[in-house]
Design an enzyme around this catalytic site. Structure first.
Site, short mmCIF file in Angstrom:
data_model
loop_
_atom_site.label_atom_id
_atom_site.label_comp_id
_atom_site.label_asym_id
_atom_site.label_seq_id
_atom_site.Cartn_x
_atom_site.Cartn_y
_atom_site.Cartn_z
N GLU A 33 30.25 72.77 111.33
CA GLU A 33 29.85 71.36 111.49
C GLU A 33 29.99 70.67 110.13
O GLU A 33 29.49 71.15 109.13
CB GLU A 33 28.42 71.22 112.01
CG GLU A 33 27.89 69.80 112.07
CD GLU A 33 28.79 68.82 112.81
OE1 GLU A 33 29.10 69.06 113.99
OE2 GLU A 33 29.23 67.82 112.19
N GLY A 38 24.64 68.02 116.34
CA GLY A 38 24.41 67.25 117.57
C GLY A 38 25.48 66.19 117.82
O GLY A 38 25.58 65.65 118.91
N GLY A 39 26.26 65.88 116.78
CA GLY A 39 27.41 64.99 116.96
C GLY A 39 27.05 63.55 117.28
O GLY A 39 25.95 63.07 116.99
N THR A 40 27.99 62.88 117.93
CA THR A 40 27.88 61.45 118.20
C THR A 40 26.68 61.10 119.06
O THR A 40 25.89 60.21 118.75
CB THR A 40 29.16 60.95 118.91
OG1 THR A 40 30.29 61.36 118.15
CG2 THR A 40 29.16 59.44 119.08
N CYS A 41 26.54 61.79 120.19
CA CYS A 41 25.51 61.42 121.16
C CYS A 41 24.14 61.39 120.51
O CYS A 41 23.39 60.43 120.62
CB CYS A 41 25.54 62.41 122.33
SG CYS A 41 24.29 62.03 123.56
N HIS A 440 9.37 54.11 150.25
CA HIS A 440 9.08 52.70 149.99
C HIS A 440 7.93 52.59 148.98
O HIS A 440 6.96 53.34 149.09
CB HIS A 440 8.66 51.99 151.29
CG HIS A 440 8.17 50.60 151.06
ND1 HIS A 440 9.03 49.56 150.84
CD2 HIS A 440 6.91 50.10 150.98
CE1 HIS A 440 8.32 48.46 150.65
NE2 HIS A 440 7.03 48.75 150.72
C1 LIG Z 1 27.36 53.80 120.60
C2 LIG Z 1 27.64 54.88 121.61
C3 LIG Z 1 26.83 55.03 122.71
C4 LIG Z 1 27.09 56.02 123.64
N1 LIG Z 1 26.27 56.12 124.72
C5 LIG Z 1 26.53 57.08 125.64
C6 LIG Z 1 25.68 57.23 126.76
O1 LIG Z 1 24.71 56.50 126.92
N2 LIG Z 1 25.96 58.20 127.65
C7 LIG Z 1 27.04 59.04 127.50
O2 LIG Z 1 27.26 59.90 128.33
N3 LIG Z 1 27.85 58.92 126.44
C8 LIG Z 1 27.62 57.97 125.51
N4 LIG Z 1 28.43 57.87 124.42
C9 LIG Z 1 29.56 58.81 124.29
C10 LIG Z 1 29.07 60.17 123.77
O3 LIG Z 1 28.35 60.00 122.58
C11 LIG Z 1 30.26 61.08 123.53
O4 LIG Z 1 31.04 61.10 124.68
C12 LIG Z 1 29.81 62.49 123.22
O5 LIG Z 1 29.00 62.54 122.07
C13 LIG Z 1 31.04 63.36 123.01
O6 LIG Z 1 30.62 64.62 122.62
P1 LIG Z 1 31.63 65.63 121.98
O7 LIG Z 1 31.00 66.94 122.19
O8 LIG Z 1 33.00 65.45 122.47
O9 LIG Z 1 31.73 65.26 120.41
P2 LIG Z 1 30.76 64.59 119.36
O10 LIG Z 1 29.41 64.39 119.91
O11 LIG Z 1 31.47 63.43 118.80
O12 LIG Z 1 30.63 65.72 118.25
C14 LIG Z 1 31.69 66.16 117.48
C15 LIG Z 1 31.15 66.88 116.25
O13 LIG Z 1 32.23 67.50 115.57
C16 LIG Z 1 32.06 67.34 114.18
N5 LIG Z 1 33.39 67.46 113.57
C17 LIG Z 1 34.44 66.64 113.77
N6 LIG Z 1 35.52 67.10 113.09
C18 LIG Z 1 35.12 68.23 112.47
C19 LIG Z 1 35.78 69.15 111.63
N7 LIG Z 1 37.08 69.03 111.33
N8 LIG Z 1 35.08 70.19 111.12
C20 LIG Z 1 33.75 70.34 111.44
N9 LIG Z 1 33.09 69.50 112.25
C21 LIG Z 1 33.76 68.45 112.76
C22 LIG Z 1 31.43 65.96 114.05
O14 LIG Z 1 30.76 65.83 112.82
C23 LIG Z 1 30.48 65.96 115.25
O15 LIG Z 1 29.23 66.48 114.89
C24 LIG Z 1 28.18 56.90 123.46
C25 LIG Z 1 29.00 56.78 122.33
C26 LIG Z 1 28.74 55.78 121.41
C27 LIG Z 1 29.63 55.67 120.20
#
Ligand SMILES: Cc1cc2nc3c(=O)[nH]c(=O)nc-3n(C[C@H](O)[C@H](O)[C@H](O)COP(=O)(O)OP(=O)(O)OC[C@H]3O[C@@H](n4cnc5c(N)ncnc54)[C@H](O)[C@@H]3O)c2cc1C
Length: 458
Positions: A33, A38-41, A440
């Protein structure tokens, strides 16, 4: 060279769960990581935005206190530092929980840094090269920043930098009238900002049916959000302490001036600095990793899960990718991406819950179909709660009577949609729900009534 059975790059919505399953199956796993666990979500997407939406909802209801016979002492105020602190307090346990659980997982070694392929079975983090026969890519995506003249001269916000905002922008200009832009737009309007949304399409969330787009636009405009549709953003420039956005439009002023600019014009996958060429992993023209129906890439042993494979853009699609890969590799089952039914929500207030085909898609398919609609004004629960914006729409196959899709824009639409979604997975005819007795007063109690009133889709 540290040797593992599996390497997982990224700790988004698929990676951590997969790490746990692989370790439980006796595999030696490395997880990489580069930023927040936990990434984007967890960090810049679902969790923090829904925390902000909750604060905005509280402000909105508080301002409507008289509608409910409630008195408050004085004006309703929003303390943006406290809003941000609450949001951070909601995010922290999730982020820390993912990090701690991975670091404490026996059989799993966590590497913090940017991972990059150096060969089809080797990934470099810092100075360490890790080797494994199986590699799972879960790198997600980030906000797309279009090559717009002037963007290098102004400060702009994305969903990530919005997370640091602890003040009230006087006038927020959101470029992009789709899911991400609209959630921020409504939340900040409710916090007290003036908000303008600039969208180049003729309507908001243009992939939805027109009545859905209009329903959302009506709600936002009624709250005082200015919508600039059919307006392509041409360039931006500094304007005093703020920003001016020049738009190509047929109606309205060709310049929108505000204090802050939010770019919400789409996402791009984090695949451009991953050394995919060294591994020979194929991507499409937009950088999404090409995968088959079981999420395998073109290189044996390498899989891509979550947003980076372009097969979904949601937390639940990323998590479902994990379930597919785990079932196929560890449980001897055969699960496929094409088995899932698309479903998602837009978390404006009221929310939009969607599953299956839209009305537009059904019409295009030429399938004989039935349709039922109901305004939320006719839903007693919504009336009782004083939240009657929106409508519900259900589409059913005329011959098989199976559900084709639904759109619920209204109170609890994000939850109620699952009643239809589960019937779709069960391949049950709509007559089953039409004859069910629902509770209801709920929003879902009207679904059987709607199904008794299905009419031809003309
Ligand atoms: C503002 C916003 C609101 C959202 N709201 C919702 C919602 O309400 N409901 C919903 O279902 N979805 C929502 N989403 C979409 C959701 O967040 C994403 O679809 C989801 O997080 C994707 O998960 P993922 O596992 O693909 O990757 P991500 O959660 O993006 O995680 C990827 C991880 O990989 C890491 N990484 C990347 N490249 C490298 C590398 N080369 N080496 C090491 N680590 C790396 C990153 O740091 C990150 O931690 C939202 C998105 C945004 C931007």
């Amino acid at each position: 060279m540290p040797q593992f059975d599996a390497i997982i790059i990224g700790t988004g919505q698929a990676g951590p769960a997969l790490a746990r399953r692989l370790v439980a199956a006796g595999r030696k796993v490395a997880v990489i990581e580069r930023k927040y666990f936990g990434g984007t979500c967890v960090n810049t997407g679902c969790t923090p935005t829904k925390a902000l939406v909750a604060s905005a909802y509280a402000a909105h209801v508080a301002r409507r206190h008289r509608d409910y016979g409630v008195t408050v002492g004085g004006d309703i105020g929003v303390n943006m530092k406290a809003v941000k602190a609450r949001k951070d307090a909601v995010v922290a346990p999730s982020r820390n929980g993912v990090e701690r659980s991975l670091k404490e997982l026996d059989g799993c070694t966590v590497f913090q840094g940017h991972g990059r392929f150096v060969s089809p079975h080797e990934v470099k983090v810092g100075e360490t090269v890790l080797k494994a026969p199986q590699i799972f890519i879960n790198v997600g995506g980030r906000a797309a920043v279009p090559p717009m003249p002037g963007l290098d001269q102004v400060r702009y916000l994305t969903n990530s930098s919005m997370m640091d905002v602890d003040f009230l922008p006087e006038h927020l200009i959101a470029v992009g009238g789709s899911y991400i832009g609209l959630e921020f737009a409504q939340a900040y309007r409710r916090f007290g900002s003036k908000v303008t949304v600039i969208e180049m399409a003729p309507r908001l969330i243009a992939r939805e049916d027109e009545d859905v787009s209009m329903g959302v636009a009506d709600v936002l405009e009624a709250e005082g959000i200015e919508l600039r549709l059919n307006a392509t953003c041409m360039s931006v420039a500094k304007h005093g302490n703020g920003v001016a956005v020049n738009v190509d439009c047929t109606e309205g002023s060709p310049q929108v001036v505000g204090s802050h600019l939010l770019l919400a014009v789409g996402r791009r996958p984090n695949t451009d600095d991953l050394g995919l060429d060294k591994a020979g992993v194929a991507t499409d023209e937009r950088g999404y990793i090409k995968v088959d129906d079981e999420l395998a890439t073109n290189v044996a042993g390498i899989f891509a899960l979550g947003d980076c494979n372009g097969r979904g853009a949601f937390t639940h699609t990323a998590y479902n990718d994990f379930e597919i890969v785990a079932a196929n590799l560890l449980d001897g089952e055969q699960r496929r991406v094409t088995d899932r039914i698309m479903a998602y929500a837009l978390y404006t207030d009221p929310p939009l819950g969607r599953c299956g085909m839209s009305e537009t898609e059904v019409r295009k398919s030429g399938k004989p179909a039935l349709i039922a609609t109901m305004p939320m004004e006719d839903v007693s629960r919504a009336f009782e709660k004083g939240e009657t914006n929106g409508f519900m729409k259900i589409l059913v196959d005329k011959e098989s009577k199976q559900f084709l899709g639904a759109a619920f824009l209204g109170l609890n639409g994000d939850e109620v949609i699952h009643t239809v979604l589960d019937q779709m997975y069960a391949k049950a005819p709509a007559t089953v729900m039409a004859r069910a007795m629902h509770i209801h007063p709920t929003v879902a109690e009207f679904l059987p009534t709607m199904l008794q009133e299905l009419r031809e889709l003309e």
